[in-house]
Scaffold this motif. Structure first.
Motif, short mmCIF file in Angstrom:
data_model
loop_
_atom_site.label_atom_id
_atom_site.label_comp_id
_atom_site.label_asym_id
_atom_site.label_seq_id
_atom_site.Cartn_x
_atom_site.Cartn_y
_atom_site.Cartn_z
N SER A 19 0.83 -1.21 0.00
CA SER A 19 0.00 0.00 0.00
C SER A 19 0.87 1.26 0.00
O SER A 19 0.56 2.24 -0.68
N GLN A 37 2.26 1.68 -3.52
CA GLN A 37 1.22 2.15 -4.44
C GLN A 37 0.91 3.63 -4.21
O GLN A 37 0.69 4.39 -5.17
N ALA A 38 0.90 4.05 -2.95
CA ALA A 38 0.64 5.46 -2.65
C ALA A 38 1.75 6.35 -3.20
O ALA A 38 1.49 7.44 -3.74
N GLU A 55 1.23 9.13 -6.10
CA GLU A 55 1.62 10.52 -5.86
C GLU A 55 2.55 11.03 -6.96
O GLU A 55 2.41 12.15 -7.46
#
Length: 367
Positions: free
Chosen positions: A241, A244-245, A249
């Motif tokens: 996670s 992926q963030a 971004e």
């Protein structure tokens, strides 16, 4: 978004079936719901003239399960599926189109981040290294390597005396050699993928050792994630996670930079930006476009004329006839413009953050 991986698709002969549908399998009746959605899509394509062989080929993959919530992008022709891509979220609306060119715009607008990046999870023995090329039409990971160095000694021991000092020195040297092996593999993959982001996780000492051994290019791209580990029982989901963030971004910032650059160039006399269908079509035909910006559905049902080469396009048929193009056909702009962008190596961005005359604009390579 880099569309270069779709080059083979636009060289195929149509007509094409382009399908975008909700393929979520997150409820007990999900399989039945997907089947019903597909039946509606199949009937719609059949009414538009799609052949049975192509419909059967699509059905074989359209009903395959997708874990969790997501969508599916499918493009097929002549009884073969040419593109099958699971999307991270369902499309805003189901699309079923039978046309001379592949309908790629929803693929651009619905996919998640497409940033070429490298992910490393390290400990003192080595690391797991993963590479993602970020290209449209691929399924994600394109390279994976387990780098393992010397296993003993890798942990310092407590105590005094020369023997313990020698042991500590040996541990440090082993960890340094292992980190150098990892850094070598990472630097190589960063270069191969032309990566834009490098994410490093793992225990603090291992991260520090790898970071110190990385080349200058890799260090420029580096972002570290704390709390991740190669140990059994580690929280892989949390690390995934976080990665992926970071990728999302980075992609958002890239897209925002494109929109801001378009606005800046549009505001300058002789700036490297145009908008409106005719100027953009002319720039694509002359291979001047670095990035195509589309406000979908603002582009609507506008049409453009094109030859067999999708880069040979014009707003008026007479323009192409004047260039000696013999076979000219009228196509939907939302199909032929992305195809021309692929053919000329331009990026494509579907955005609602820019006000675009006639729903389309372009950042130019040169005037």
């Amino acid at each position: 978004m880099d569309m270069s991986s779709l080059g083979e698709l636009i060289r195929e002969r149509g007509p094409f079936a382009s399908v975008y549908l909700d393929a979520s399998h997150d409820t007990e009746d999900a399989a039945k719901a997907v089947e019903l959605r597909w039946r509606g899509v199949r009937d719609d394509l059949a009414r538009q003239g799609a052949d049975e062989a192509t419909l059967d080929a699509l059905e074989a993959v359209a009903l395959a399960p997708v874990v969790g919530k997501g969508g599916r992008a499918l493009i097929a022709a002549h009884g073969a599926v040419l593109l099958d891509r699971v999307m991270p979220r369902p499309p805003a609306a189901t699309t079923a189109r039978w046309s001379d060119l592949p309908h790629m715009l929803p693929l651009v607008g619905s996919l998640g981040p497409t940033v070429p990046h490298v992910v490393v999870l390290a400990d003192r023995k080595g690391a797991d290294v993963h590479g993602y090329d970020g290209q449209v039409g691929r399924r994600g990971e394109v390279a994976a390597e387990e780098v393992r160095g010397e296993e003993h000694p890798v942990h310092k021991v407590r105590g005094g005396g020369w023997s313990h000092l020698r042991m500590q020195h040996s541990v440090e040297e082993t960890a340094k050699r292992n980190a150098a092996l990892v850094a070598e593999a990472v630097d190589k993959l960063v270069a191969e993928l032309n990566a834009e982001l490098l994410v490093l996780g793992g225990e603090l000492q291992a991260r520090t050792a790898v970071r110190d051994e990385l080349g200058a290019r890799s260090r420029e791209l580096l972002v570290e994630v704390e709390g991740a580990s190669l140990a059994d029982g580690a929280d892989d989901d949390a690390f995934d996670s976080a990665v992926q963030a970071l990728v999302a971004e980075h992609q958002f910032n890239q897209e925002n930079d494109l929109v801001e650059r378009f606005a800046t160039e549009s505001g300058r006399d002789g700036g490297l930006a145009v908008q409106g269908l005719e100027p953009v079509v002319e720039a694509l035909r002359e291979a001047k476009v670095a990035a195509l910006l589309v406000a979908d559905p603002a582009l609507g049902d506008r049409t453009v004329w094109a030859g067999d080469d999708p880069a040979l396009l014009a707003v008026r048929r007479s323009e192409l006839s004047g260039l000696g193009v013999e076979r000219v056909e009228e196509h939907r702009a939302d199909e032929v413009l992305p195809s021309a962008a692929v053919a000329t190596g331009a990026q494509v961005l579907v955005t609602d953050r820019a006000s675009l005359f006639e729903g389309v604009g372009a950042i130019l390579r040169h005037r």
